[in-house]
Scaffold this motif. Structure first.
Motif, short mmCIF file in Angstrom:
data_model
loop_
_atom_site.label_atom_id
_atom_site.label_comp_id
_atom_site.label_asym_id
_atom_site.label_seq_id
_atom_site.Cartn_x
_atom_site.Cartn_y
_atom_site.Cartn_z
N HIS E 57 7.40 16.63 65.07
CA HIS E 57 8.54 16.10 65.72
C HIS E 57 9.95 16.53 65.43
O HIS E 57 10.28 16.50 64.26
CB HIS E 57 8.37 14.56 66.04
CG HIS E 57 8.95 14.01 67.05
ND1 HIS E 57 10.53 13.59 67.30
CD2 HIS E 57 8.73 13.41 68.42
CE1 HIS E 57 10.83 13.25 68.43
NE2 HIS E 57 9.99 12.84 69.04
N ASP E 58 10.65 16.94 66.20
CA ASP E 58 12.10 17.33 66.16
C ASP E 58 12.70 16.13 65.09
O ASP E 58 13.33 16.59 63.94
CB ASP E 58 12.78 17.15 67.32
CG ASP E 58 12.74 18.56 68.27
OD1 ASP E 58 11.87 19.55 67.52
OD2 ASP E 58 13.30 18.54 69.19
N LEU E 59 12.91 15.08 65.44
CA LEU E 59 13.63 14.12 64.50
C LEU E 59 13.07 13.78 63.37
O LEU E 59 13.87 13.77 62.28
CB LEU E 59 13.70 12.51 65.28
CG LEU E 59 14.08 12.28 66.46
CD1 LEU E 59 13.82 11.20 67.34
CD2 LEU E 59 15.74 12.42 66.00
N ASP E 63 15.08 14.68 59.80
CA ASP E 63 15.16 13.90 58.38
C ASP E 63 14.74 14.42 57.35
O ASP E 63 15.28 14.63 56.29
CB ASP E 63 14.30 12.80 58.86
CG ASP E 63 14.75 11.50 59.82
OD1 ASP E 63 15.89 11.79 60.14
OD2 ASP E 63 14.25 10.63 60.08
N ARG E 66 17.45 17.02 56.33
CA ARG E 66 18.85 16.26 55.76
C ARG E 66 18.52 15.61 54.15
O ARG E 66 19.62 15.61 53.76
CB ARG E 66 19.62 15.33 56.97
CG ARG E 66 20.14 16.14 57.85
CD ARG E 66 21.03 15.47 58.52
NE ARG E 66 20.36 14.19 59.23
CZ ARG E 66 20.47 13.00 60.07
NH1 ARG E 66 21.78 13.32 60.49
NH2 ARG E 66 19.64 12.28 60.43
N GLN E 69 17.51 9.92 53.17
CA GLN E 69 17.00 8.74 54.00
C GLN E 69 16.31 7.53 53.31
O GLN E 69 16.46 7.70 51.91
CB GLN E 69 15.69 9.37 54.79
CG GLN E 69 15.76 10.58 55.51
CD GLN E 69 16.87 10.36 56.76
OE1 GLN E 69 16.79 9.53 57.47
NE2 GLN E 69 17.70 11.44 56.76
N ARG E 70 16.47 6.37 53.79
CA ARG E 70 15.67 5.35 53.15
C ARG E 70 14.44 5.52 53.03
O ARG E 70 13.89 6.06 54.32
CB ARG E 70 16.26 4.02 53.63
CG ARG E 70 16.16 3.63 55.12
CD ARG E 70 16.86 2.40 55.46
NE ARG E 70 16.22 1.31 54.93
CZ ARG E 70 15.11 0.72 55.25
NH1 ARG E 70 14.42 1.22 56.08
NH2 ARG E 70 14.81 -0.19 54.40
N LYS E 72 10.60 5.02 54.28
CA LYS E 72 10.29 4.51 55.47
C LYS E 72 8.92 5.20 55.92
O LYS E 72 8.43 6.23 55.34
CB LYS E 72 11.13 4.43 56.53
CG LYS E 72 11.41 6.17 56.88
CD LYS E 72 12.53 6.31 58.02
CE LYS E 72 12.93 7.75 58.39
NZ LYS E 72 13.80 8.02 59.23
N GLU E 74 6.83 6.31 59.70
CA GLU E 74 6.89 6.34 60.96
C GLU E 74 5.73 7.29 61.70
O GLU E 74 5.35 8.10 60.85
CB GLU E 74 8.28 7.12 61.50
CG GLU E 74 9.51 6.13 61.18
CD GLU E 74 10.87 6.84 61.60
OE1 GLU E 74 10.93 7.97 61.86
OE2 GLU E 74 11.92 6.03 61.67
N THR E 75 5.50 6.63 62.77
CA THR E 75 4.27 7.39 63.42
C THR E 75 5.08 8.20 64.73
O THR E 75 5.57 7.86 65.38
CB THR E 75 3.21 6.54 63.91
OG1 THR E 75 3.84 5.49 64.69
CG2 THR E 75 2.76 6.03 62.95
N PHE E 76 4.60 9.65 64.63
CA PHE E 76 5.04 10.43 65.87
C PHE E 76 3.71 10.93 66.37
O PHE E 76 3.19 11.83 65.93
CB PHE E 76 6.06 11.38 65.44
CG PHE E 76 7.26 11.11 64.67
CD1 PHE E 76 8.26 11.03 65.77
CD2 PHE E 76 7.38 10.93 63.42
CE1 PHE E 76 9.39 10.60 65.35
CE2 PHE E 76 8.78 10.74 63.04
CZ PHE E 76 10.00 10.62 64.14
#
Lengths: 325, 325, 325, 325, 325
Positions: E57-59, E63, E66, E69-70, E72, E74-76
């Motif tokens: 995924h793009d997002l 991340d 860059r 990040q903290r 975490k 996440e599911t994409f």
């Protein structure tokens, strides 16, 4: 000391035989029996033998070998793995000695593994064997009996710390503030934190034993774990209570240090005034003016001496009355 | 004092007979009756008789005998076991006396067991008996009546502590800081913590009585427990409020100790200056130089004396104005 | 003042008649009407009349009579009983005056009971009557209108305390530390705690009105209670914000007391040095040695005087530069 | 500035037309279109026109007009109402300027309403229009784009405060304690609290956008809100981190004030000793005893002078070594 | 260093081939294989190639590029994206170096992306390859292996900080209070907060891996994540423990600063008294009264000298006994 302290099978709450490792597989076939094994700081080899005999999980065996775990309860398939910390007051070195006990609980076996400082569970076993109508409830009751004896050992530890807190209170409120008081407060705080770390996971462990893992713990054994749960809550509460009082004692100590510093200042100021006045008077009559009539009076000197003594006395009483001396 | 204070059976809210232990089993057969037993620090033997008569659980009886439990509610089969702490202000020794009351509640019986300092529940019983239209609601209402009287006794205790807090406020803000203020703050903190420990489990207990254990507590009795719940919340809030104010008072006390120390320093500095100036002047005219014209002036001495008194006065007024004296 | 301030029935958002207590039973038969009663500190007798007319629960009536309840919401059958606290800034005595308002809400009635300091709700009623398209939503809207006016009165109170906090900030950072500052901080803390106690249960009350008790509050009225909920959240947040700032102010105040004490010490040390030097010099030339050549120099005295003035000046400037004076 | 900054309709991610208020009703008929309106501090009249056109709820419009709301998300029927706070560092006055942006989100429209200090969203709109493959996801993506730009503006603000904290650290640990340090700590604390108040509700808002209100936010847009959620968490964490460090800095500052006060006392004590010794010696040789052999020695005076200089030097070095000077 | 450190496919726990980016699509067709890619600070181009190959995924890619990040999870769609922070003690600069590792986990691939300071995962990979019976469990086990090595690196870091805390304890209780102690406490607090920020999200991440995202993590791999979870809990506990002790140390330090200041005052007061007495006596015999019999006594001078020395000695012993000197 022997690594395998005890390894026996029980039917209907009565010990029927001591079991050799090699026979365990056979014994476990009989669902009406259960095996209760007691180990003490077992070596890797012993652990592997038991792992094979009871089909225990790699990760749990690794934990049981390394010790220094936090208290926890984990399920691996239909085996429970429980880690508890044991505590004993070491009167000699004035500290708490912590140990660890690990449990493997299966449908018809219980393994206890002791590490570090802790009393032997031989007493617990013989007490259980003397009440077969209770031990008949199965390996769950044996687990309760050992856990109960572990939790009960916390009470004298907490009471020891509460006595120490009382000692600190007396140091704070009865004596002059010292470096030792502050250091004692710090050390007690550290011990309370250590104890808290050992006890607080107990609540969650008992909670889970009381509720979820129903298959291994029979319904009629559950109230017993609620009893332990209740004790764990009480110890926890006692620790929190002591901690909060200790924090207040630290602050009170601090206030009293300030008050006592203030008293030093006042005392110093008082005596400085009492000494400054005669010094000033003497300075005056040490002046070299040609015309100072008092100097040639015959009673000049004694009058001045008496006058200064008198004014010092007045200052002394004034300060005394206002609490500066 | 008798261990069995009272043991009576009720039908339709009216007392029908005093019951002997031996007859209890028979009475319990009649579901339209309920038995209300009042015990006071019963011995082991008495407890065992009642355990047999009412079929109570071993663990609960053990707790009821030992006392020193934390407030809790537990279900053993269809019997409820409740532990509450009672509190009374001891005016003489200026402390709170805690006691314990245990309850066994079954489908048609209520047993209350008093330990330690607490008032008798005879009054509660007779007040209940005077309102049979309420007592008709069953043993749940009797339970409410006793619990309500226990909770209501907390109010004068909390109010007593609030008065003490007010006294401390006055000591902090109106008087000079003393060691006593700090010690009083500490003692009040300790009492508030003790009280909190007794009261805060009450909220959970009432909550459970209001909601879950529906069979023993009839729907129309539940609002009464909500009333107790509400009182418990209020007492809890009052205690928390007092604790937070007390913490602020401790810090304020500390600030005021510092300010008062600062005032001591200022006062000391002021008077030191007033004494130092004449001492310095006198020192100057005590020098032995051959040529010091002032020394031979006829009015030298009085001029110097007047001058130093004058400058002391100026210094005094300067300090007075800037608040150092 | 009359105990029954107002008692009227409404159809379709319009007032149709003033109702006598004796007629209420009849009016309540008509589901399209609702009755809105306003009481002010009613006596026991009046309350009992209304209790009979509206079938209210004993415990609620008891609470409504005694006042001094904590804010709460309770359901008795299909009647809601709500307790709110009202607050007003008392400009004269510089404190918050708290009152209480109780509500009974039924399927077609609303009773409001005012206790202690609070404004009359006559204004709210007439504003409602002027917007019949809203009041048509029923007794739920009337309830909202009164609750909203109560919550809105908290804003000036909180803002008043925020102003006081600003005043304290100025006292702390702009002026010299005084006992008054510390006492003001303490008093403001107490007021914030009182306010918090009154406001924080509001959030839970609105929450329940928005969600659970759906039958009495129509779906289209619910967003209005969300509005009150939001205001209650904001007031709560403002109070918490003020409290946290106040705590920091207390600590900052304490730091500044210490700094100012430090400044006193420095100033004292500076001036002590300036006075000590000439005193020492004078002492030296007050020695009685036979052979002290300076003493017989003609310019000895003025040289020494000028020298000491000069060294005092140097010390003064050194201290000035390093900020001790 | 115009109240209606922008009002355009989009099909498939591309702007098709600017829309007049009067035509909005017609445009909203086409479910494949969505309307994006940008308002800036609109007057009551403008708001009412839009309220009518988009069927918005009274209470939301009232909030949108009054501003000064806390960040929140509310559903009115199938319209979402969102309030966010915007923040910008004001370099000139060294403070944070807060503004507010309100959103109305419907099935095919988005209204943004800017209040107070905040940058225009024209840039966001044009960036969106330049990526039609994303804007095609609908009004949910437009909402994301604006919210994202708002949240991204918090980062420089937090970083600005972190720099300020660093400045305070240097003041505390590198320089002498001053009143300014304490006041700066207080002001930073206040700014952090303000920021926290603006940011912390964001987490809940994003959470609800990610989960519950599924109809308005398409599944493929939800990960974008998770991105904002993540940023909000990070900002929150940064603020909490800064706050906790600041609290420690306040306490450290306080310790250092005490240490520096202690140093003042030591320095003062040191110099007092150095001056007191010659004063005492001089006093001795100022005594008027007839028989003091030293007084008539020829080298008496120089010996005494040298002796006192020497002992002052020794005292000086002793104090220097023990760190008192 | 190469951006693509490693890119290999595994069947049945054994490495079968190194895979080129262009071939990945083909390899992913075979569900019995899984691909394990190791990247190190990849450029945008490399990331885009992998994004295309694995359909990320793009997002998440943004991340991963860059960093900062903290931690975490996440599911994409059916891909997991995990961010962890790595920590290493930097012995040279006496600080913690933090890095970041990102994971993409799909049904048959694992991508690890290292940023900043962290050890290479080549060791972990080769250890995994040496136990094919474990690696056979799939990409979930590879994920566990890398995460485990990351979490294990936290232990020496925490232990390093615990040692530093011990050093601080010794500074506080054994030595005189200094500015350095306070600054060290502050710096340690900052490091503990940084560490806490890195570790605490781990608990939630492991929790989710153990429970919810069941499809990607096979049931038999889940106990391994519970192991990491347990370690994360322990690290967290150690950090909290250290923080609480540090807070107490800060307060104890503060008490000791006050005590040591008090000791300075006492010492000063003591010596001032010892010097003030002879000064006063000398002043007296420096008075110029004509009639002071002592002055003409032959032994006057030595008697006075001996008397003052004697009284100084008495004062010295008095102060010594009461602990002021």
């Amino acid at each position: 000391m022997n690594e395998v302290v005890n390894c026996a099978s029980y039917i209907n709450g009565r010990r029927v035989a001591n079991v050799e490792i090699s026979n365990i597989g056979e014994v476990l076939q009989h669902p009406e029996q259960f095996v209760w094994v007691g180990l003490h700081e077992p070596g890797e080899e012993t652990l592997q033998q038991f792992q094979k005999a009871f089909c225990l999980h790699d990760l749990a065996i690794e934990d049981a070998h390394r010790a220094h775990q936090r208290p926890k309860i984990e399920t691996f398939g239909d085996t429970l793995f429980i880690v508890l910390r044991t505590a004993q007051l070491n009167e000699v070195y004035h500290r708490i000695d912590f140990g660890e006990t690990h449990f493997f609980v299966g449908s018809n076996f219980l393994i206890t593994i002791r590490h570090g400082s802790s009393i032997s569970y031989a007493d617990v076993r013989s007490r259980c064997e003397s009440t077969p109508h209770l031990l008949r409830k199965g390996q769950g009751f044996a687990l309760y009996a050992v856990m109960d004896s572990i939790v009960d050992q916390y009470f004298p530890v907490v009471e020891g710390l509460e006595e120490e807190l009382q000692g600190i209170e007396e140091m704070v409120f009865k004596e002059k503030p010292t470096r030792e008081t502050t250091e004692n407060i710090y050390q007690l705080k550290r011990q309370l934190l250590d104890l808290k770390r050992a006890v607080s996971p107990l609540i969650d462990i008992c909670n889970r034993l009381m509720r979820f893992d129903v298959k291994l713990i029979s319904v009629e054994t559950q109230p017993y774990f609620r009893d332990i749960y209740d004790h764990a809550l009480r110890i926890n509460e006692m620790v929190d209570h002591a901690r909060e009082l200790l924090n207040t004692a630290l602050e009170a100590n601090f206030s009293l240090i300030s008050i006592s510093q203030s008293e030093v200042s006042k005392k110093f100021a008082g005596w400085a005034a009492i000494i400054a006045v005669p010094t000033m008077v003497a300075g005056f009559y040490g002046m070299n003016f040609k015309f100072m009539p008092e100097l040639s009076w015959h009673w000049g000197y004694p009058v001045v001496v008496i006058f200064t003594i008198f004014s010092c006395a007045i200052i002394y009483f004034l300060f005394k009355r206002s609490g500066w001396l």
